[in-house]
Scaffold this active site. Structure first.
Site, short mmCIF file in Angstrom:
data_model
loop_
_atom_site.label_atom_id
_atom_site.label_comp_id
_atom_site.label_asym_id
_atom_site.label_seq_id
_atom_site.Cartn_x
_atom_site.Cartn_y
_atom_site.Cartn_z
N GLU A 1 0.88 -1.17 0.00
CA GLU A 1 0.00 0.00 0.00
C GLU A 1 0.91 1.21 0.00
O GLU A 1 1.61 1.47 0.98
CB GLU A 1 -0.91 -0.01 1.23
CG GLU A 1 -1.96 -1.10 1.21
CD GLU A 1 -2.99 -0.97 0.09
OE1 GLU A 1 -3.03 0.09 -0.59
OE2 GLU A 1 -3.72 -1.93 -0.14
N CYS B 1 -2.52 8.98 3.21
CA CYS B 1 -2.28 8.50 1.83
C CYS B 1 -3.40 8.94 0.91
O CYS B 1 -3.15 9.28 -0.24
CB CYS B 1 -2.11 6.99 1.83
SG CYS B 1 -3.44 6.11 2.65
#
Ligand code: NAD
Length: 471
Positions: free
Chosen positions: A244, A278
């Site tokens: 990720e 993010c």
């Protein structure tokens, strides 16, 4: 739980000190306030070995029991959220209320993951044969977490890995190891020794883990650059991999929105956690008819939002989490200023901490660094558009593909735009909302594989097709 104790690793169910330690800095002051163990190679070997031993039993523990223990651990985290929040604020920087939310939500997330069950697919059930596909655990999982949401990002990995029947060696970032170490300690009342090991250390520990032959799988969250090294390291012995990575999310705002209603939501989606998310909005594309109105409202909200030490009352935005990231963000700002871009900035406290003022960059060129790169700090480029096809192309012209959002009163038009965005998650008239049963997958350079949802759970398992002859 005594949060004032020395911080220890948990290896094979035992609290373990490091042979040496690493300093932990409070980003609001820039001062060292604690020491965390620096895991040695021998201690890493011991953790992997213990996890390998525990795997033999844990994999045979009925899934309902594993789910119940993960849910119980989630409850324990929720019960400790208030007490642990101040520690999270000291190591990570965010305000105490937001720290509580992270910890409590991580607990709730674990409970959500504990409700997921891998399927058994029956492909044929006839007099001739039975053919079914079921899923089995992989072995020992190497879980590596970043510093922006240390608790939730760690639990996003540990919970599905354990439900699936794997055992885990978890490493938080060297910048934010403390809460995760305490959680490792706390959960020993729930999991058998060796099932969940938590270790900490400096920059050398991550590569030492990813190259360790005892791991069957790496689950990594962090920057795209580090993700590429992790992938290279994993290739040596074909470890399974979930990455990720970074994002540069675009928000597209159509001219029909109610500016007063959407401005606070867009501000929150861009600057919450001082933009160290993010899936924060990192490029804001606004229709030219409403550009000035939205810009002025965002600047007003920035000026009304207090930045400071997260331990102080009334503070809404904390510092950048570490000096390395602070220097990166300041260099980006410096370059934008030198290039003559117009920066609209709020006030930031002048202490020894790593504070960067909330900055809106007023319609910079599409190819400027501040648009192309992920700042991971409170700098938001606002860009004008007039044509939908053109703005979708601009939003998609990124190496990243993590998330994005569309803002409009016209649900059909927003959905049509959303479908054309090349991202793993897309929001309409909201942002940042995530749930444990929805897959979270970065497209392009934002990731490899999936976290969360049934798809995320199955990343910790391997399919096995069983063919049974009946005649
Ligand atoms: P980072 O890549 O510097 O570090 C992440 C983790 O990897 C840390 O624990 C670090 O110690 C470890 N590490 C560093 N070098 C390593 C190596 N060579 N091998 C193995 N491990 C290594 O990232 P960061 O600065 O902690 O986090 C910020 C980045 O993370 C941003 O790009 C952000 O977008 C991304 N992020 C992504 C998600 C997501 O779900 N996609 C979530 C949070 C953060």
């Amino acid at each position: 739980m005594n949060l004032n104790d020395a911080y220890m690793m948990t290896i094979d169910g035992a609290l373990t000190a490091g042979e040496t330690t690493i300093d932990v800095i409070n980003p609001a002051t820039g001062a060292v306030f604690a020491a965390a163990p620096d895991c040695s190679k021998a201690q890493l070997d011991a953790a992997v070995e213990a996890a390998g031993r525990a795997f033999r039993t844990w994999r045979k523990t009925p899934i309902a029991e594993r789910q119940a223990l993960v849910a119980k651990a989630g409850d324990l985290l929720i019960a400790n959220a208030d007490e642990m929040a101040r520690l999270l604020t000291r190591e990570q920087g965010r305000p105490v209320d937001a720290a509580k939310i992270e910890i409590a939500r991580a607990g709730a997330w674990m409970k959500g993951v504990a409700e997921l069950t891998p399927p058994v697919h029956v492909l044929e059930d006839s007099p001739v044969q039975l053919v079914e596909v079921r899923y089995m655990p992989l072995g020992v999982v190497c879980a590596i977490a970043p510093w922006n949401f240390p608790v939730s990002q760690s639990m996003w990995k540990a919970a599905p890995a354990l439900v699936a029947g794997n055992t885990v060696v978890l490493k938080p970032s060297p910048f934010t190891p403390l809460c995760t170490l305490k959680i490792g300690e706390l959960f020993q009342s729930i999991f058998p020794p060796g099932v969940l090991n938590v270790i900490s250390g400096g920059d050398a520990l991550g590569p030492m883990m990813t190259s360790h032959p005892g791991f069957a799988k790496i689950s990594f969250t962090g920057s795209t650059a580090t993700g590429k090294s992790v992938m290279e390291s994993a290739s040596k012995d074909l470890k399974r991999l979930t990455l990720e990575l970074g994002g540069n999310d675009a928000a597209i705002v159509l001219p029909d929105v109610d500016l007063d209603a959407v401005a606070p939501k867009i501000f929150f989606g861009a600057f919450y956690n001082s933009a160290q998310i993010c899936v924060a909005t990192k490029r804001l594309y606004v229709h030219e008819d409403i550009y000035d109105g939205l810009r002025d409202r965002l600047v007003a909200i920035a000026n009304a939002t207090k930045m400071g030490d997260g331990a102080e009352q009334g503070v809404m935005l904390g510092p950048i989490q570490n000096k390395r990231q602070f220097d990166r963000v300041m260099a980006l700002l410096d370059e934008a200023r030198k290039s003559g871009l117009v920066l609209l900035q709020s006030a930031a406290p002048a202490t020894g901490g790593y504070f960067v003022p909330v900055t809106i960059v007023d319609n910079p060129p599409e190819d400027s660094r501040v648009v192309r790169e992920e700042a991971f700090g409170p700098i938001l480029p606002m860009l004008k558009f007039s044509n939908i096809d053109d703005v979708i192309d601009r939003a998609n012209a990124s190496e990243y593909g993590l998330g994005g959002s569309v803002w409009s009163k016209d649900a059909d038009k927003a959905m049509e735009i959303a479908r054309r965005m090349e991202t793993g998650t897309v929001w309409i008239n909201q942002n940042l909302s995530l749930r444990p049963d929805a897959p979270f997958a970065g497209h392009k350079h934002s990731g490899f594989g999936v976290e969360n949802g049934l798809e995320g759970l199955l990343e910790y398992m391997a399919p096995q097709a069983v063919h049974v002859a009946r005649s």
